[in-house]
Design a protein around this motif. Sequence first.
Motif, PDB file in Angstrom:
ATOM      1  N   SER A  57       0.833  -1.194   0.000  1.00  0.00           N
ATOM      2  CA  SER A  57       0.000   0.000   0.000  1.00  0.00           C
ATOM      3  C   SER A  57       0.869   1.245   0.000  1.00  0.00           C
ATOM      4  CB  SER A  57      -0.920   0.007   1.228  1.00  0.00           C
ATOM      5  OG  SER A  57      -1.888   1.033   1.124  1.00  0.00           O
ATOM      6  N   PHE A  58       0.230   2.373  -0.150  1.00  0.00           N
ATOM      7  CA  PHE A  58       0.844   3.668   0.092  1.00  0.00           C
ATOM      8  C   PHE A  58       0.337   4.041   1.469  1.00  0.00           C
ATOM      9  CE2 PHE A  58       1.415   8.274  -1.409  1.00  0.00           C
ATOM     10  CZ  PHE A  58       2.768   8.232  -1.179  1.00  0.00           C
ATOM     11  N   TRP A  59       1.148   3.837   2.485  1.00  0.00           N
ATOM     12  CA  TRP A  59       0.722   3.789   3.875  1.00  0.00           C
ATOM     13  C   TRP A  59       0.488   5.159   4.500  1.00  0.00           C
ATOM     14  CZ3 TRP A  59      -0.880  -0.727   5.290  1.00  0.00           C
ATOM     15  CH2 TRP A  59      -0.367  -1.853   4.650  1.00  0.00           C
TER      16      TRP A  59
ATOM     17  N   LEU B 130       9.193  -3.943   7.256  1.00  0.00           N
ATOM     18  CA  LEU B 130       8.739  -2.818   6.454  1.00  0.00           C
ATOM     19  C   LEU B 130       9.716  -2.632   5.306  1.00  0.00           C
ATOM     20  CD1 LEU B 130       7.175  -2.377   9.115  1.00  0.00           C
ATOM     21  CD2 LEU B 130       7.483   0.061   8.775  1.00  0.00           C
ATOM     22  N   MET B 131       9.182  -2.537   4.098  1.00  0.00           N
ATOM     23  CA  MET B 131      10.021  -2.406   2.913  1.00  0.00           C
ATOM     24  C   MET B 131       9.564  -1.194   2.104  1.00  0.00           C
ATOM     25  SD  MET B 131      10.289  -6.400   1.737  1.00  0.00           S
ATOM     26  CE  MET B 131      11.631  -6.082   0.590  1.00  0.00           C
ATOM     27  N   GLU B 132      10.436  -0.198   2.003  1.00  0.00           N
ATOM     28  CA  GLU B 132      10.154   1.012   1.232  1.00  0.00           C
ATOM     29  C   GLU B 132      11.058   1.074   0.006  1.00  0.00           C
ATOM     30  OE1 GLU B 132       9.160   4.848   3.405  1.00  0.00           O
ATOM     31  OE2 GLU B 132      10.491   3.804   4.809  1.00  0.00           O
ATOM     32  N   GLY B 133      10.654   1.873  -0.953  1.00  0.00           N
ATOM     33  CA  GLY B 133      11.495   2.088  -2.121  1.00  0.00           C
ATOM     34  C   GLY B 133      11.717   0.854  -2.955  1.00  0.00           C
ATOM     35  N   VAL B 134      10.743  -0.032  -2.970  1.00  0.00           N
ATOM     36  CA  VAL B 134      10.853  -1.301  -3.704  1.00  0.00           C
ATOM     37  C   VAL B 134      10.613  -1.039  -5.194  1.00  0.00           C
ATOM     38  CG1 VAL B 134       9.808  -3.579  -3.984  1.00  0.00           C
ATOM     39  CG2 VAL B 134      10.125  -2.627  -1.699  1.00  0.00           C
ATOM     40  N   SER B 135      11.526  -1.501  -6.018  1.00  0.00           N
ATOM     41  CA  SER B 135      11.378  -1.334  -7.468  1.00  0.00           C
ATOM     42  C   SER B 135      10.284  -2.268  -7.991  1.00  0.00           C
ATOM     43  CB  SER B 135      12.703  -1.654  -8.174  1.00  0.00           C
ATOM     44  OG  SER B 135      12.953  -3.057  -8.132  1.00  0.00           O
ATOM     45  N   GLU B 136       9.844  -2.007  -9.203  1.00  0.00           N
ATOM     46  CA  GLU B 136       8.821  -2.857  -9.827  1.00  0.00           C
ATOM     47  C   GLU B 136       9.314  -4.301  -9.950  1.00  0.00           C
ATOM     48  OE1 GLU B 136       5.585  -2.277 -10.701  1.00  0.00           O
ATOM     49  OE2 GLU B 136       5.847  -0.333  -9.731  1.00  0.00           O
ATOM     50  N   ASN B 137      10.579  -4.483 -10.297  1.00  0.00           N
ATOM     51  CA  ASN B 137      11.138  -5.835 -10.410  1.00  0.00           C
ATOM     52  C   ASN B 137      11.149  -6.536  -9.058  1.00  0.00           C
ATOM     53  OD1 ASN B 137      11.556  -5.746 -13.162  1.00  0.00           O
ATOM     54  ND2 ASN B 137      13.686  -5.099 -12.992  1.00  0.00           N
ATOM     55  N   GLU B 138      11.570  -5.811  -8.009  1.00  0.00           N
ATOM     56  CA  GLU B 138      11.578  -6.389  -6.659  1.00  0.00           C
ATOM     57  C   GLU B 138      10.163  -6.735  -6.218  1.00  0.00           C
ATOM     58  OE1 GLU B 138      15.010  -4.435  -3.992  1.00  0.00           O
ATOM     59  OE2 GLU B 138      13.718  -2.966  -5.023  1.00  0.00           O
ATOM     60  N   LEU B 139       9.222  -5.840  -6.500  1.00  0.00           N
ATOM     61  CA  LEU B 139       7.834  -6.082  -6.114  1.00  0.00           C
ATOM     62  C   LEU B 139       7.297  -7.327  -6.815  1.00  0.00           C
ATOM     63  CD1 LEU B 139       5.365  -5.165  -4.507  1.00  0.00           C
ATOM     64  CD2 LEU B 139       4.756  -3.686  -6.451  1.00  0.00           C
ATOM     65  N   SER B 140       7.614  -7.467  -8.072  1.00  0.00           N
ATOM     66  CA  SER B 140       7.201  -8.651  -8.825  1.00  0.00           C
ATOM     67  C   SER B 140       7.754  -9.919  -8.185  1.00  0.00           C
ATOM     68  CB  SER B 140       7.678  -8.525 -10.273  1.00  0.00           C
ATOM     69  OG  SER B 140       7.263  -9.620 -11.028  1.00  0.00           O
TER      70      SER B 140
ATOM     71  N   LEU C  81       5.240 -11.179   7.915  1.00  0.00           N
ATOM     72  CA  LEU C  81       4.493 -10.173   7.165  1.00  0.00           C
ATOM     73  C   LEU C  81       5.454  -9.162   6.564  1.00  0.00           C
ATOM     74  CD1 LEU C  81       1.787  -8.796   6.372  1.00  0.00           C
ATOM     75  CD2 LEU C  81       1.958  -7.528   8.535  1.00  0.00           C
ATOM     76  N   LEU C  82       5.384  -9.010   5.252  1.00  0.00           N
ATOM     77  CA  LEU C  82       6.115  -7.954   4.566  1.00  0.00           C
ATOM     78  C   LEU C  82       5.136  -6.816   4.321  1.00  0.00           C
ATOM     79  CD1 LEU C  82       7.992  -9.985   1.793  1.00  0.00           C
ATOM     80  CD2 LEU C  82       8.832  -9.316   4.051  1.00  0.00           C
ATOM     81  N   MET C  83       5.427  -5.661   4.890  1.00  0.00           N
ATOM     82  CA  MET C  83       4.614  -4.463   4.651  1.00  0.00           C
ATOM     83  C   MET C  83       5.381  -3.616   3.638  1.00  0.00           C
ATOM     84  SD  MET C  83       3.123  -3.468   8.404  1.00  0.00           S
ATOM     85  CE  MET C  83       1.898  -2.329   7.727  1.00  0.00           C
ATOM     86  N   VAL C  84       4.934  -3.695   2.383  1.00  0.00           N
ATOM     87  CA  VAL C  84       5.645  -3.081   1.277  1.00  0.00           C
ATOM     88  C   VAL C  84       4.949  -1.781   0.884  1.00  0.00           C
ATOM     89  CG1 VAL C  84       6.447  -3.425  -1.097  1.00  0.00           C
ATOM     90  CG2 VAL C  84       6.293  -5.388   0.464  1.00  0.00           C
ATOM     91  N   GLY C  85       5.735  -0.768   0.611  1.00  0.00           N
ATOM     92  CA  GLY C  85       5.199   0.497   0.120  1.00  0.00           C
ATOM     93  C   GLY C  85       5.786   1.677   0.861  1.00  0.00           C
ATOM     94  N   ASN C  86       5.571   2.827   0.299  1.00  0.00           N
ATOM     95  CA  ASN C  86       6.071   4.051   0.893  1.00  0.00           C
ATOM     96  C   ASN C  86       5.043   4.608   1.868  1.00  0.00           C
ATOM     97  OD1 ASN C  86       8.495   3.976  -0.588  1.00  0.00           O
ATOM     98  ND2 ASN C  86       7.432   4.761  -2.377  1.00  0.00           N
ATOM     99  N   TRP C  87       5.491   5.531   2.683  1.00  0.00           N
ATOM    100  CA  TRP C  87       4.654   6.117   3.732  1.00  0.00           C
ATOM    101  C   TRP C  87       4.364   7.575   3.406  1.00  0.00           C
ATOM    102  CZ3 TRP C  87       2.870   3.390   8.037  1.00  0.00           C
ATOM    103  CH2 TRP C  87       3.308   2.058   8.097  1.00  0.00           C
TER     104      TRP C  87
END
Length: 168
Positions: free
Chosen positions: A4-6, A57-67, A27-33
């Motif tokens: 999400s965009f937290w 918490l994972m921020e700044g994840v690239s599209e490739n990393e997110l995939s 739990l991986l919480m992915v997205g920027n705040w």
Amino acid sequence: MTVSFWDYGRRPWDYLEVIKHIEGYKLLMVGNWRIEKAKKDIIKKVKEEKLDERVKLMEGVSENELSELYDKSKFLIRFGYGEYGLATSVIESIQHTTPVIINDELGTAELTSKYNLGLVTHGLDYDTIRNFISKIDEEDYKKLQNNINRVQKEYSWESHTRKLINDY
């Protein structure tokens, strides 16, 4: 995983409550705040609840990393509160054949229920979520993924284009 965009409206603490009720998962919480204070509050709560080893918490994840994260994740968990939009993370999880656990306030809840793409809860029903995850065996998981495959085919750009051409 959740994406999400937290901010406070996304209620990130609800995800911490879910993971507290489910043993053996991280739990991986992915997205920027959007709001730095919200991030600091969640980091503080993770420490207070002693969830450091189970929540990342994972921020700044690239599209490739997110995939790659979608491909590695067992489930996507996403809750919405008065959000009847599509929930992009649910659509992305379908793209990656990752079953979802969502609540009925997301626009994709009907699609998820109709095709059995995972679990749709009313509110935050920790017992239902825990029971769903704990009872999923390899065969059940494969069935969910097969259901997702059917949706991928039915709602592809190609099928959408054919419907438009045939209706025209």
